[in-house]
Scaffold this active site. Sequence first.
Site, mmCIF file in Angstrom:
data_model
loop_
_atom_site.group_PDB
_atom_site.id
_atom_site.type_symbol
_atom_site.label_atom_id
_atom_site.label_comp_id
_atom_site.label_asym_id
_atom_site.label_seq_id
_atom_site.Cartn_x
_atom_site.Cartn_y
_atom_site.Cartn_z
ATOM 1 N N GLY A 57 58.601 -16.990 11.626
ATOM 2 C CA GLY A 57 58.393 -16.678 13.036
ATOM 3 C C GLY A 57 59.586 -15.965 13.626
ATOM 4 C CB CYS A 84 61.425 -17.117 7.288
ATOM 5 S SG CYS A 84 62.447 -15.763 7.914
ATOM 6 C CD GLN A 88 66.207 -18.876 10.300
ATOM 7 O OE1 GLN A 88 65.770 -18.864 11.456
ATOM 8 N NE2 GLN A 88 66.297 -17.774 9.567
ATOM 9 C CB SER A 134 68.565 -11.421 12.380
ATOM 10 O OG SER A 134 67.919 -12.301 13.286
ATOM 11 C CG HIS A 170 58.924 -14.084 4.061
ATOM 12 N ND1 HIS A 170 58.001 -14.264 5.070
ATOM 13 C CD2 HIS A 170 60.129 -13.964 4.674
ATOM 14 C CE1 HIS A 170 58.621 -14.230 6.241
ATOM 15 N NE2 HIS A 170 59.921 -14.049 6.028
ATOM 16 C CD GLU A 172 55.212 -15.574 3.287
ATOM 17 O OE1 GLU A 172 55.627 -15.139 4.372
ATOM 18 O OE2 GLU A 172 55.879 -16.352 2.568
#
Length: 200
Positions: A57, A84, A88, A134, A170, A172
């Site tokens: 996201g 991702c 975090q 980022s 990722h 996927e």
Amino acid sequence: MANILLLDNIDSFTYNLVEQLRNQKNNVLVYRNTVSIDIIFNSLKKLTHPILMLSPGPSLPKHAGCMLDLIKKVKGDIPIVGICLGHQAIVEAYGGIIGYAGEIFHGKASLIRHDGLEMFEGVPQPLPVARYHSLICNKIPEKFVINSYFEKMIMSVRNNCDRVCGFQFHPESILTTHGDQILEKIIHWASLKYITNKKQ
């Protein structure tokens, strides 16, 4: 087959992940992070041996709706997999530190080094993976191990006791060459939470 509740952090990759999980014969329920924790938690309780998966996201974990609070509510009881932003959020919810990577990685393939264990068993070394981020994990929480790196950047972590793991890359994405195999191993590893609990 596993029962997976996927928290959608309103990301374009979410339904790629859903399709991949369903193609592997898993049962997948999807809730957006704008839904109340009570509704999501009650749905988790109705599932047999659920796994909570946190999607990629935008933005920061603290801006991703109910995600941080949901992790804190279920950690230790339900296995959690984060990708991702989800990775975090796991790090942050367990007391680790997230910071800026210094550059933006968007659709970049990188060769990571991994420990060859659990979800990385039997996959190439180094491993090409897709990166869209980022932010990075600067400090891991207690009881977590780092199981892959890109140079000095942490690319994944796992907590074997709670069966919680996070991936900065990722699996996927088509840029992650063995993503389907890794995802299958992740789900198997997370499901062992319930077998381990039975033996205790």
